[in-house]
Design a protein around this motif. Structure first.
Motif, PDB file in Angstrom:
ATOM      1  N   LEU A  69      17.713   3.800-103.483  1.00 21.86           N
ATOM      2  CA  LEU A  69      18.783   2.603-103.251  1.00 21.86           C
ATOM      3  C   LEU A  69      19.227   2.341-102.038  1.00 21.86           C
ATOM      4  O   LEU A  69      19.072   1.555-101.483  1.00 21.86           O
ATOM      5  CB  LEU A  69      19.610   2.427-104.778  1.00 21.86           C
ATOM      6  N   PHE A  70      20.034   3.541-101.896  1.00 21.56           N
ATOM      7  CA  PHE A  70      20.922   3.603-100.710  1.00 21.56           C
ATOM      8  C   PHE A  70      20.247   3.928 -99.474  1.00 21.56           C
ATOM      9  O   PHE A  70      20.752   3.417 -98.290  1.00 21.56           O
ATOM     10  CB  PHE A  70      22.217   4.723-100.995  1.00 21.56           C
ATOM     11  N   ARG A  71      19.243   4.665 -99.343  1.00 19.53           N
ATOM     12  CA  ARG A  71      18.470   4.948 -98.338  1.00 19.53           C
ATOM     13  C   ARG A  71      17.548   3.992 -97.922  1.00 19.53           C
ATOM     14  O   ARG A  71      17.098   3.752 -96.431  1.00 19.53           O
ATOM     15  CB  ARG A  71      17.868   6.376 -98.316  1.00 19.53           C
ATOM     16  N   VAL A  72      16.640   3.540 -98.925  1.00 16.91           N
ATOM     17  CA  VAL A  72      15.731   2.485 -98.486  1.00 16.91           C
ATOM     18  C   VAL A  72      15.976   1.077 -98.993  1.00 16.91           C
ATOM     19  O   VAL A  72      15.761   0.184 -97.959  1.00 16.91           O
ATOM     20  CB  VAL A  72      14.446   2.783 -99.178  1.00 16.91           C
ATOM     21  N   VAL A  73      16.533   0.683 -99.933  1.00 15.11           N
ATOM     22  CA  VAL A  73      16.656  -0.562-100.384  1.00 15.11           C
ATOM     23  C   VAL A  73      17.862  -1.448 -99.801  1.00 15.11           C
ATOM     24  O   VAL A  73      17.673  -2.387 -99.376  1.00 15.11           O
ATOM     25  CB  VAL A  73      16.614  -0.865-101.945  1.00 15.11           C
ATOM     26  N   VAL A  74      18.955  -0.755 -99.678  1.00 15.22           N
ATOM     27  CA  VAL A  74      19.953  -1.594 -99.332  1.00 15.22           C
ATOM     28  C   VAL A  74      19.776  -1.635 -97.839  1.00 15.22           C
ATOM     29  O   VAL A  74      20.386  -2.894 -97.299  1.00 15.22           O
ATOM     30  CB  VAL A  74      21.348  -0.392 -99.374  1.00 15.22           C
ATOM     31  N   PRO A  75      19.232  -0.948 -96.795  1.00 15.04           N
ATOM     32  CA  PRO A  75      18.873  -1.586 -95.481  1.00 15.04           C
ATOM     33  C   PRO A  75      18.210  -2.532 -95.359  1.00 15.04           C
ATOM     34  O   PRO A  75      18.351  -3.547 -94.324  1.00 15.04           O
ATOM     35  CB  PRO A  75      18.477  -0.254 -94.709  1.00 15.04           C
ATOM     36  N   ALA A  76      17.006  -2.758 -96.310  1.00 16.42           N
ATOM     37  CA  ALA A  76      16.205  -3.849 -96.524  1.00 16.42           C
ATOM     38  C   ALA A  76      16.827  -5.088 -96.870  1.00 16.42           C
ATOM     39  O   ALA A  76      16.318  -6.270 -96.736  1.00 16.42           O
ATOM     40  CB  ALA A  76      15.041  -3.385 -96.993  1.00 16.42           C
ATOM     41  N   ALA A  77      17.693  -4.913 -97.729  1.00 16.90           N
ATOM     42  CA  ALA A  77      18.494  -5.783 -98.406  1.00 16.90           C
ATOM     43  C   ALA A  77      19.725  -6.441 -97.836  1.00 16.90           C
ATOM     44  O   ALA A  77      20.672  -6.976 -98.480  1.00 16.90           O
ATOM     45  CB  ALA A  77      18.590  -5.741 -99.871  1.00 16.90           C
ATOM     46  N   ALA A 136       9.725   6.368-101.169  1.00 17.48           N
ATOM     47  CA  ALA A 136      10.978   7.208-101.082  1.00 17.48           C
ATOM     48  C   ALA A 136      11.085   8.334-102.273  1.00 17.48           C
ATOM     49  O   ALA A 136      11.556   9.561-102.088  1.00 17.48           O
ATOM     50  CB  ALA A 136      12.345   6.454-101.143  1.00 17.48           C
ATOM     51  N   GLU A 137      10.678   8.004-103.339  1.00 23.62           N
ATOM     52  CA  GLU A 137      10.661   9.153-104.374  1.00 23.62           C
ATOM     53  C   GLU A 137       9.545   9.948-104.255  1.00 23.62           C
ATOM     54  O   GLU A 137       9.705  11.142-104.867  1.00 23.62           O
ATOM     55  CB  GLU A 137      10.529   8.071-105.834  1.00 23.62           C
ATOM     56  N   VAL A 138       8.384   9.627-103.764  1.00 25.92           N
ATOM     57  CA  VAL A 138       7.292  10.658-103.471  1.00 25.92           C
ATOM     58  C   VAL A 138       7.806  11.621-102.501  1.00 25.92           C
ATOM     59  O   VAL A 138       7.438  12.873-102.604  1.00 25.92           O
ATOM     60  CB  VAL A 138       6.037   9.764-102.750  1.00 25.92           C
ATOM     61  N   ASP A 139       8.962  11.227-101.636  1.00 24.85           N
ATOM     62  CA  ASP A 139       9.421  12.177-100.573  1.00 24.85           C
ATOM     63  C   ASP A 139      10.587  12.964-101.258  1.00 24.85           C
ATOM     64  O   ASP A 139      11.000  13.755-100.313  1.00 24.85           O
ATOM     65  CB  ASP A 139       9.823  11.376 -99.229  1.00 24.85           C
ATOM     66  N   GLY A 140      10.693  12.529-102.331  1.00 24.81           N
ATOM     67  CA  GLY A 140      11.825  13.553-103.106  1.00 24.81           C
ATOM     68  C   GLY A 140      12.970  12.752-103.318  1.00 24.81           C
ATOM     69  O   GLY A 140      14.012  13.543-103.876  1.00 24.81           O
TER      70      GLY A 140
END
Length: 275
Positions: free
Chosen positions: A183-191, A172-176
């Motif tokens: 945290l909110f776009r990637v980690v929260v859905p997975a957690a 996600a950080e590589v994509d900007g």
């Protein structure tokens, strides 16, 4: 042979679990004389008057609203704070990280009654100095319940976030994306299971607490756990109304727990094996 024994054991366990629910349901439709007399498994006559009278005997709707507001606020604050704290502990390496987690979790080993007098004195001084009125208020009770649920919530969510691959954050950080965006776009859905487990734990901790609610509330801010005691007067104890009220206020919580059960089990299982 093993299957028969397992089925028999599960049936006995189910009977042991459901028997109190059956007694509560039957007592709620019994006349008061049946509840006060010798115990019977079936009422002499079925009446739904307790379900009508329970709203008139005590302000049950106000108690229900107080419990809902306090429990939902405690759940929201505890989950939000634990999410940021757990993410920081899981993703960043800093000196004293393990000691911090151990210290946070160790607070759960002390009985809650030890904190009753210190919290009351702190709230009284805050009320005197600032006028915030933490005693006999929903805000003060919410802050109190945060001290119960937040340590375990931080520990549990940090353990669950450890099971989420760090490669997701890095991608996600590589994509900007910023760390907060990841945290909110990637980690929260997975957690999501871990977050739901923390939310359910915080809600249940606040919903059924009695000791602090009986000391830090008054007639206007009383919660259900304390308000149900109002059915006992100097002249009588309306046990059929107590059972009816207990059944009514338990239904929303039970339905919500059943709806979120699979997330709760997944969150507790994954978080319990991580450090």
């Amino acid at each position: 042979m093993y299957r028969a024994f397992r089925a028999l054991a599960l049936a006995a366990l189910a009977l042991f679990t459901l028997a109190p629910v059956y007694v509560m349901a039957m007592s709620s439709v019994k006349p008061l004389r049946d509840v006060q007399g010798p115990f019977t498994w079936w009422p002499s006559e079925i009446t739904f008057a307790p379900y009508v009278e329970m709203w008139r005997t005590v302000p049950l709707a106000a108690y229900f609203a107080n419990s809902a507001v306090v429990a939902l606020c405690a759940m929201t604050c505890s989950t939000a704070i634990a999410l940021f704290a757990g993410y920081a502990v899981s993703r960043y390496r800093f000196r004293g990280r393990r000691a911090f987690l151990a210290t946070v979790l160790s607070t759960q080993m002390f009985p809650g009654i030890l904190f009753l007098l210190p919290l009351f004195l702190i709230f009284a001084n805050v009320d005197r100095l600032t006028g915030l009125e933490l005693i006999n208020s929903r805000a003060g009770l919410t802050v109190t319940y945060l001290t119960f649920s937040l340590p375990f919530a931080v520990w549990l969510l940090a353990g669950y976030l450890d099971s989420v691959p760090r490669e997701l954050d890095e991608a996600a950080e590589v994509d900007g994306a910023t760390p907060l965006g990841a945290l909110f776009r990637v980690v929260v859905p997975a957690a999501r299971p871990g977050i739901v487990a923390v939310a359910v734990y915080a809600f249940m901790t606040a919903w059924g607490e009695v000791l602090f609610a009986s000391v830090l509330t008054d007639q206007d801010t009383r919660t259900l756990a304390v308000g149900l005691q109002a059915y006992a007067t100097q002249a009588n104890v309306y046990w059929n109304q107590v059972m009816a009220a207990s059944l009514v206020v338990s239904v929303p919580v039970v339905l919500g727990f059943l709806a979120l059960q699979r997330y709760l089990v997944a969150g507790l299982t994954a978080g319990a094996v991580k450090s």
